[in-house]
Design a protein around this motif. Structure first.
Motif, PDB file in Angstrom:
ATOM      1  N   GLY A  60      23.818  94.589  40.847  1.00 56.92           N
ATOM      2  CA  GLY A  60      23.426  95.720  40.221  1.00 56.92           C
ATOM      3  C   GLY A  60      24.428  97.014  40.120  1.00 56.92           C
ATOM      4  N   ILE A  61      25.544  96.736  40.699  1.00 54.69           N
ATOM      5  CA  ILE A  61      26.266  97.839  40.839  1.00 54.69           C
ATOM      6  C   ILE A  61      27.631  97.609  39.769  1.00 54.69           C
ATOM      7  N   ARG A  62      27.736  98.673  38.990  1.00 56.81           N
ATOM      8  CA  ARG A  62      28.779  98.362  37.814  1.00 56.81           C
ATOM      9  C   ARG A  62      30.269  99.039  38.450  1.00 56.81           C
ATOM     10  N   HIS A  63      31.153  98.438  38.007  1.00 56.06           N
ATOM     11  CA  HIS A  63      32.533  98.910  38.762  1.00 56.06           C
ATOM     12  C   HIS A  63      33.561  98.895  37.439  1.00 56.06           C
ATOM     13  N   GLN A  64      34.574  99.549  37.725  1.00 56.41           N
ATOM     14  CA  GLN A  64      35.809  99.589  36.922  1.00 56.41           C
ATOM     15  C   GLN A  64      37.016  99.667  37.891  1.00 56.41           C
ATOM     16  N   LEU A  65      38.078  98.645  37.887  1.00 59.82           N
ATOM     17  CA  LEU A  65      39.117  98.683  38.620  1.00 59.82           C
ATOM     18  C   LEU A  65      40.110  99.493  37.957  1.00 59.82           C
ATOM     19  N   ILE A  66      41.017 100.158  38.786  1.00 63.18           N
ATOM     20  CA  ILE A  66      41.878 101.022  38.113  1.00 63.18           C
ATOM     21  C   ILE A  66      43.296 101.094  38.925  1.00 63.18           C
ATOM     22  N   SER A  67      44.278 100.508  38.295  1.00 59.92           N
ATOM     23  CA  SER A  67      45.472 100.291  38.973  1.00 59.92           C
ATOM     24  C   SER A  67      46.607 100.733  38.259  1.00 59.92           C
ATOM     25  N   ALA A  68      47.023 102.003  38.308  1.00 57.26           N
ATOM     26  CA  ALA A  68      47.954 102.695  37.326  1.00 57.26           C
ATOM     27  C   ALA A  68      49.099 103.447  38.295  1.00 57.26           C
ATOM     28  N   ASN A  69      49.935 103.663  37.166  1.00 60.56           N
ATOM     29  CA  ASN A  69      51.104 104.542  37.591  1.00 60.56           C
ATOM     30  C   ASN A  69      50.466 105.817  38.040  1.00 60.56           C
ATOM     31  N   ALA A  70      51.332 106.582  38.988  1.00 59.47           N
ATOM     32  CA  ALA A  70      50.976 107.829  39.091  1.00 59.47           C
ATOM     33  C   ALA A  70      50.715 108.721  38.267  1.00 59.47           C
ATOM     34  N   ASP A  71      49.914 109.578  38.262  1.00 58.88           N
ATOM     35  CA  ASP A  71      49.642 110.649  37.295  1.00 58.88           C
ATOM     36  C   ASP A  71      51.067 111.875  37.444  1.00 58.88           C
ATOM     37  N   LYS A  72      51.729 111.886  36.329  1.00 55.88           N
ATOM     38  CA  LYS A  72      53.023 112.814  36.700  1.00 55.88           C
ATOM     39  C   LYS A  72      52.400 114.355  36.523  1.00 55.88           C
ATOM     40  N   LEU A  73      53.221 115.339  37.539  1.00 54.78           N
ATOM     41  CA  LEU A  73      53.114 116.644  37.446  1.00 54.78           C
ATOM     42  C   LEU A  73      54.450 117.288  37.206  1.00 54.78           C
ATOM     43  N   ALA A  74      54.545 118.039  36.356  1.00 53.28           N
ATOM     44  CA  ALA A  74      55.906 118.953  35.913  1.00 53.28           C
ATOM     45  C   ALA A  74      55.333 120.508  36.200  1.00 53.28           C
ATOM     46  N   PHE A  75      56.425 121.133  36.530  1.00 56.76           N
ATOM     47  CA  PHE A  75      56.184 122.631  36.700  1.00 56.76           C
ATOM     48  C   PHE A  75      57.259 123.426  36.115  1.00 56.76           C
ATOM     49  N   SER A  76      56.855 124.854  36.061  1.00 59.56           N
ATOM     50  CA  SER A  76      57.686 125.882  35.692  1.00 59.56           C
ATOM     51  C   SER A  76      57.474 126.856  36.666  1.00 59.56           C
ATOM     52  N   ILE A  77      58.714 127.034  37.599  1.00 62.41           N
ATOM     53  CA  ILE A  77      58.599 127.650  38.739  1.00 62.41           C
ATOM     54  C   ILE A  77      59.622 128.681  38.924  1.00 62.41           C
ATOM     55  N   ASN A  78      59.530 129.802  39.190  1.00 63.51           N
ATOM     56  CA  ASN A  78      60.660 130.899  39.725  1.00 63.51           C
ATOM     57  C   ASN A  78      60.674 130.974  41.223  1.00 63.51           C
ATOM     58  N   ILE A  79      61.803 130.765  41.911  1.00 60.81           N
ATOM     59  CA  ILE A  79      62.178 130.678  43.231  1.00 60.81           C
ATOM     60  C   ILE A  79      62.961 132.104  43.364  1.00 60.81           C
ATOM     61  N   VAL A  80      62.670 132.879  44.272  1.00 61.57           N
ATOM     62  CA  VAL A  80      63.281 133.993  44.744  1.00 61.57           C
ATOM     63  C   VAL A  80      63.783 133.967  46.199  1.00 61.57           C
ATOM     64  N   TYR A  81      65.313 133.896  46.539  1.00 62.63           N
ATOM     65  CA  TYR A  81      65.648 133.305  47.738  1.00 62.63           C
ATOM     66  C   TYR A  81      66.785 134.390  48.151  1.00 62.63           C
ATOM     67  N   GLU A  82      67.094 134.266  49.447  1.00 59.65           N
ATOM     68  CA  GLU A  82      68.107 135.223  50.156  1.00 59.65           C
ATOM     69  C   GLU A  82      69.462 134.620  49.397  1.00 59.65           C
ATOM     70  N   GLY A  83      70.346 135.849  49.058  1.00 63.46           N
ATOM     71  CA  GLY A  83      71.455 135.487  48.298  1.00 63.46           C
ATOM     72  C   GLY A  83      72.425 134.647  49.164  1.00 63.46           C
ATOM     73  N   LYS A  84      72.549 134.796  50.365  1.00 62.59           N
ATOM     74  CA  LYS A  84      73.429 133.986  51.263  1.00 62.59           C
ATOM     75  C   LYS A  84      73.311 132.534  51.423  1.00 62.59           C
ATOM     76  N   ALA A 105      42.446  88.321  40.826  1.00 61.50           N
ATOM     77  CA  ALA A 105      42.036  87.937  41.973  1.00 61.50           C
ATOM     78  C   ALA A 105      41.157  88.917  42.659  1.00 61.50           C
ATOM     79  N   ILE A 106      41.831  90.354  42.649  1.00 58.90           N
ATOM     80  CA  ILE A 106      41.083  91.315  43.211  1.00 58.90           C
ATOM     81  C   ILE A 106      39.676  91.473  42.352  1.00 58.90           C
ATOM     82  N   GLN A 107      39.605  91.394  41.011  1.00 60.39           N
ATOM     83  CA  GLN A 107      38.162  91.413  40.416  1.00 60.39           C
ATOM     84  C   GLN A 107      37.599  90.700  40.702  1.00 60.39           C
TER      85      GLN A 107
END
Length: 276
Positions: A159-183, A147-149
């Motif tokens: 004259g305008i060409r289009h492409q419909l995109i409905s997809a799951n979110a792009d995933k992001l993953a990280f490698s992170i070092n956190i330094v914090y107050e020891g208390k 129906a959206i198409q």
């Protein structure tokens, strides 16, 4: 711009002189002898006033059309956004004087919550997502997508060409070092860090759909957590919806999502905590 009646009369006199091949002296003599109520003076005055009035109408018409043109947004990104967000699933468009609209507005049927329209080589990518609670998700129902198409094909510029995109979110993953107050209690801090990352990506997607992920902005958000002393984002990876592979994301650049929005993949991420 409209000429005044004096200018029009002068042009009529000039045409009269040229038509009858009169000299300046002859033309001056004729005009001097012509009574204000004479035939030429009368008809010249009538025609000058008629021409002046017509030119004023033309000027007003041009002004009106110019103002209307300034208010038209047809075909630009603002127009695309307003039209796509107006889509109502299950309703038919009504055509009036070449314009399409719904007979009645029903917010309950407006299933598209966010949209974006990047363009590549003349192809408009119509990225859309639905808001479920406070989270974005793809529109996966085949009937809704069809129906959206159909809707886009009806309202888009010729004259305008289009492409419909409905997809799951792009995933992001990280490698992170956190330094914090020891208390601090590490378990509480861990929960806070993970919630902050999820909220950061979700807020980015909601406020700036198809906006760029900026690693430095994520670092700032983590460093703003009470008790966090330093944050080192060692690496980042992205997985596009539909793919099973991860690709490294440069920490010195900003990144866009194919789907238009991001999610945090906790299981693939590695976050270490170092008390100080």
């Amino acid at each position: 711009m409209a000429r005044n009646t004096q200018e029009i009369r002068a042009e009529l006199d000039s045409a009269y002189k040229e038509q009858f091949e009169l000299t300046d002296e002859q033309m001056t003599t004729i005009l001097a002898k012509e009574s204000k109520a004479g035939g030429w003076a009368t008809w010249r005055g009538i025609f000058a006033m008629a021409a002046f009035t017509l030119e004023l109408l033309f000027d007003r018409f041009v002004t009106l059309v110019t103002e209307m043109a300034k208010g038209v947004e047809y075909g630009n990104k603002k127009w695309w956004s307003s039209q796509i967000l107006r889509f109502q699933y299950g309703d038919l468009l009504v055509e009036t004087n070449g314009k399409f609209a719904y007979a009645a507005i029903d917010a309950e049927k407006q299933i598209i919550s966010r949209c974006a329209f990047p363009e590549y080589d003349g192809l408009v990518l119509v990225k859309i997502a639905h808001l479920n609670g406070s989270n974005l998700e793809k529109i996966s129902d085949a009937g809704q997508l069809a129906a959206i198409q159909s809707y886009i094909k009806t309202i888009k510029p010729a004259g305008i060409r289009h492409q419909l995109i409905s997809a799951n979110a792009d995933k992001l993953a990280f490698s992170i070092n956190i330094v914090y107050e020891g208390k601090l209690v590490e378990a509480d801090l861990k929960t806070n860090v993970e919630t902050t990352i999820k909220s950061f990506l979700n807020d980015l997607s909601l406020s700036d759909f198809d906006g760029l992920f900026r690693p430095n902005k994520l670092r700032d958000a983590l460093e703003a957590i009470d008790g966090v002393l330093d944050v080192f984002i060692v690496s980042a990876q992205k997985q596009v919806a539909g793919s099973t592979t991860w690709q490294d994301v440069s920490l010195t650049a900003n990144h866009s999502a194919v789907s238009g929005y991001f999610s945090f993949d906790l299981n693939t991420s590695v976050i270490t905590y170092q008390p100080e």
